[in-house]
Design an enzyme around this catalytic site. Structure first.
Site, mmCIF file in Angstrom:
data_model
loop_
_atom_site.group_PDB
_atom_site.id
_atom_site.type_symbol
_atom_site.label_atom_id
_atom_site.label_comp_id
_atom_site.label_asym_id
_atom_site.label_seq_id
_atom_site.Cartn_x
_atom_site.Cartn_y
_atom_site.Cartn_z
ATOM 1 C CG ASP A 51 33.820 47.067 45.298
ATOM 2 O OD1 ASP A 51 33.001 46.546 44.516
ATOM 3 O OD2 ASP A 51 34.971 46.630 45.484
ATOM 4 N N GLY A 102 38.077 52.685 25.533
ATOM 5 C CA GLY A 102 38.107 54.120 25.237
ATOM 6 C C GLY A 102 36.906 54.928 25.687
ATOM 7 C CG ASN A 125 40.046 60.464 26.690
ATOM 8 O OD1 ASN A 125 39.742 59.485 26.011
ATOM 9 N ND2 ASN A 125 39.175 61.120 27.433
ATOM 10 C CG ASP A 126 40.418 56.314 22.912
ATOM 11 O OD1 ASP A 126 39.689 56.986 23.670
ATOM 12 O OD2 ASP A 126 40.028 55.845 21.826
ATOM 13 C CG ASN A 171 36.211 56.861 22.669
ATOM 14 O OD1 ASN A 171 36.526 57.849 23.342
ATOM 15 N ND2 ASN A 171 37.074 56.170 21.951
ATOM 16 C CG ASP A 221 35.655 59.404 26.872
ATOM 17 O OD1 ASP A 221 34.461 59.696 26.666
ATOM 18 O OD2 ASP A 221 36.526 59.453 25.972
ATOM 19 C CD GLU A 242 29.781 44.047 45.488
ATOM 20 O OE1 GLU A 242 29.727 43.374 44.467
ATOM 21 O OE2 GLU A 242 30.848 44.513 45.925
HETATM 22 CA CA CA Z 1 38.213 58.080 25.042
#
Ligand code: CA
Length: 614
Positions: A329, A162, A142-143, A137, A164, A358
């Site tokens: 994906d 959180g 920005n959480d 984090n 980032d 994948e």
């Molecule tokens: Ca964050």
């Protein structure tokens, strides 16, 4: 650095804000002059925009045509962008009843030189896989971003914690120092979902980084810094589905935008329906058009505008970030003919880019179907360069945890590798001991450190491109559970106040510290090991719990001995005579110790020995 900041400011300034306009969004948000893909389709969204007539008066950009589908709120504009950067800004005027009612400037940017020959990832690389919400984090502010639906909750194992982009950027040196040369990040695009959004696979905006991870500009800055440090970037992309809260879910351009069913229908996840000569139409349709899960609507890539939208979106990200690769994906789940068109378009624009798909299946017969160059009985021709080697992953774990037998233990691994003849290009497979969707390798090998070393040694010395999940280096594990939120636990030290710190080793067990040191030696050595990158491989039938193989080219010869026995093993060298050409010594890659290659060598119990032969 100053140049980069300037560049980022310039790019930021191209972000268009449509303010009070009827036009809410135009995607892609910009394009570049001089692209191979010089004809693009703009998706214009806004109140009743289908009734508008767009006009461009510019020498470098022309409108080729427009398309309107069932919704009055979409207008698709095909434009052609010349090779030259437009001398004047590209203005799109929108007329209604011959009167100009809207006018926007559409950014056509100059390409950066390094985007023209983007280098892909290859066998000389080692990839570090990160789940961004769970690594570090770097920016606690920005959480939570109002009014996004899900709030952070580090106590909730399936919640947002959180982590980032800043957290990754802060620790690029850590990744470099471990010996990695590439990073694959689980998706960073906006996932504005009510719950369980941290993993990133429920895209709600295909052109926007989730603000809780940072911003498009932060993603670019981190990618540039990573590149400067020798780390290539691989972006995780999903074209099979979006998130239920995607902005277009309340107003489709046309009814067939999403694969809809009378009642909710999940994909059967039976990937063999695409190869099965006896398959029913229903089972095939359910596989391709069923939804992945209820919160992930299935995109209809057979809709022409949708197909174009997805292809342009992928090109846009590669060009914007300057990527080395894409991890796609759920590769078999979208319309398979679309996937060929998508891959072709990517390769036409970036011939040296590498893309790994994948296909989570344990048999080489099925995985090899999807590789470029494979001649399939049903005529399907894929354009995909690389695949994730799931057969090797699952068999490697079985080889280490099952008793040796006629077809179990090392023999099972030997026989899966023997099936490499099915692949058009086995060298270009990504090999891995685990990933974000399965138990951590240390747990899979029952927390046996010797088996862990054998697994990692195999992955880093067999053919293919190795990928290691974050935290493997400190023996992260998920005992007694397969909960994805536990598998993707927070990397210790990534959060302020963490009592243990995987970056600095503070509070780690001695075994975890030893694992990191050991893995770093192996990774650093692998960087220089041309025989492992591009050399040939010869393996010998496993015998008495010992598996021996060689990697070699004109400059280097490597001998790998994986010994499952708990005791030391005296390995008679006579059986390997064909591999020797007068060499008399071997240097142990881990200890730097030199040994004489007499009639036999002794290798340690429950461990891996890697010798450079000379
Ligand atoms: Ca964050």
């Amino acid at each position: 650095m100053i140049f980069r900041l300037l560049l980022i400011v310039l790019l930021c300034s191209t972000q268009v804000s449509y303010g009070q306009s009827r036009i809410e969004r135009i995607e892609p948000p910009n394009w570049w002059a001089g692209m191979e893909t010089d004809t693009i389709q703009l998706l214009v969204y806004g109140d009743n925009v289908a009734s508008l007539t767009p006009i461009i008066k510019n020498k470098s950009v022309k409108i080729l045509g427009t398309t309107v589908l069932e919704s009055p709120n979409y207008l698709f504009i095909d434009i052609k962008v010349d090779g030259q950067l437009p001398k004047r800004k590209v203005k799109i005027n929108f007329l209604e009843n011959k009167r100009k009612v809207e006018s926007i400037t559409y950014p056509i940017l100059a390409r950066q030189d390094n985007r023209k020959n983007l280098e892909g990832f290859d066998n000389s690389d080692a990839i570090y896989l990160i789940t961004p919400d769970r690594f570090a984090n770097g920016d606690a502010t920005n959480d939570y971003i109002s009014p996004m639906l899900e709030k952070p909750d580090r106590e909730n194992i399936g919640g947002r914690h959180g982590g980032d982009i800043q957290g990754i950027q802060n620790n690029l040196d850590y990744i470099v120092d471990l010996g990695f040369s590439a990073i694959w990040l689980n998706p960073l695009l906006e996932n504005d979902m009510e719950t369980y959004s941290y993993h990133g696979y429920s895209t709600t905006d295909f052109y926007k980084v989730d603000p809780r991870f940072g911003s498009n500009e932060a993603y670019l800055e981190m990618t540039e810094e990573a590149r400067d440090k020798g780390l290539k970037l691989i972006m995780d992309m999903i074209v099979n589905h979006c998130g239920l809260e995607h902005w277009w879910m309340t107003d489709y351009p046309s009814p067939d935008w999403i694969n809809e069913w009378d009642e909710y229908t999940q994909t059967n996840h039976r990937k063999t329906v695409l190869q099965d000569p006896y398959v029913s139409e229903l089972d095939k349709k359910t596989f391709t058009d069923g939804w992945f899960v209820p919160t992930m609507p299935d995109l209809n890539q057979r809709n022409e505008q949708m197909a174009t939208y997805l292809i342009q979106n992928s090109i846009w990200w590669v060009e914007y970030l300057g990527l080395a690769g894409i991890r796609m994906d759920t590769y078999p789940y979208p319309d398979m003919y679309f996937m060929t068109d998508w891959t072709k378009a990517m390769m036409k624009e970036y011939p040296d880019l590498n893309i790994v798909g994948e296909e989570w299946f344990g048999e080489p017969a099925i995985v090899s179907y999807w590789q470029k160059g494979k001649k399939n009985p049903n005529g399907y021709a894929s354009e995909l360069k690389s695949l994730m080697d799931f057969p090797i992953q699952s068999t490697l774990v079985k080889a280490l945890t099952e008793e040796e037998g006629w077809s179990t233990g090392w023999m099972a691994l030997y026989e899966v590798l023997a099936q490499d003849f099915l692949y058009a290009d086995p060298q270009n497979l990504v090999v891995f001991p685990d990933n974000h969707d399965m138990s951590r390798i240390f747990t899979q090998v029952e927390e046996d450190y010797g088996k862990f070393q054998q697994a990692l040694t195999y992955i880093l010395t067999t053919r293919g491109i190795p990928q290691i999940y974050y935290g493997t280096e400190i023996l992260m594990k998920n005992p007694g559970t397969e909960d994805h939120g536990i598998i993707r636990s927070d990397f210790p030290g990534g959060w302020k106040g963490d009592k243990t710190n995987g970056f600095t080793n503070k509070g780690l067990s001695e075994e975890a510290i030893a694992a990191k040191t050991w893995l770093t030696i192996l990774l650093e050595w692998r960087k220089t090991a041309s025989a492992v990158h591009t050399g040939k491989l010869t393996h010998f039938l496993p015998n008495e719990g010992v598996y021996v193989y060689f990697r070699y080219d004109d400059d280097q010869k490597i001998m790998v001995v994986l010994n499952k026995n708990t005791e030391d093993y005296i390995l008679d060298l006579k059986r390997f005579a064909e591999m020797f050409d007068g060499e008399t010594k071997g240097k142990n890659v881990f200890t730097q110790e030199e040994i004489l290659l007499g009639k036999s060598i002794t290798v340690g119990g429950n461990g891996a020995t890697v010798l450079e032969i000379f």
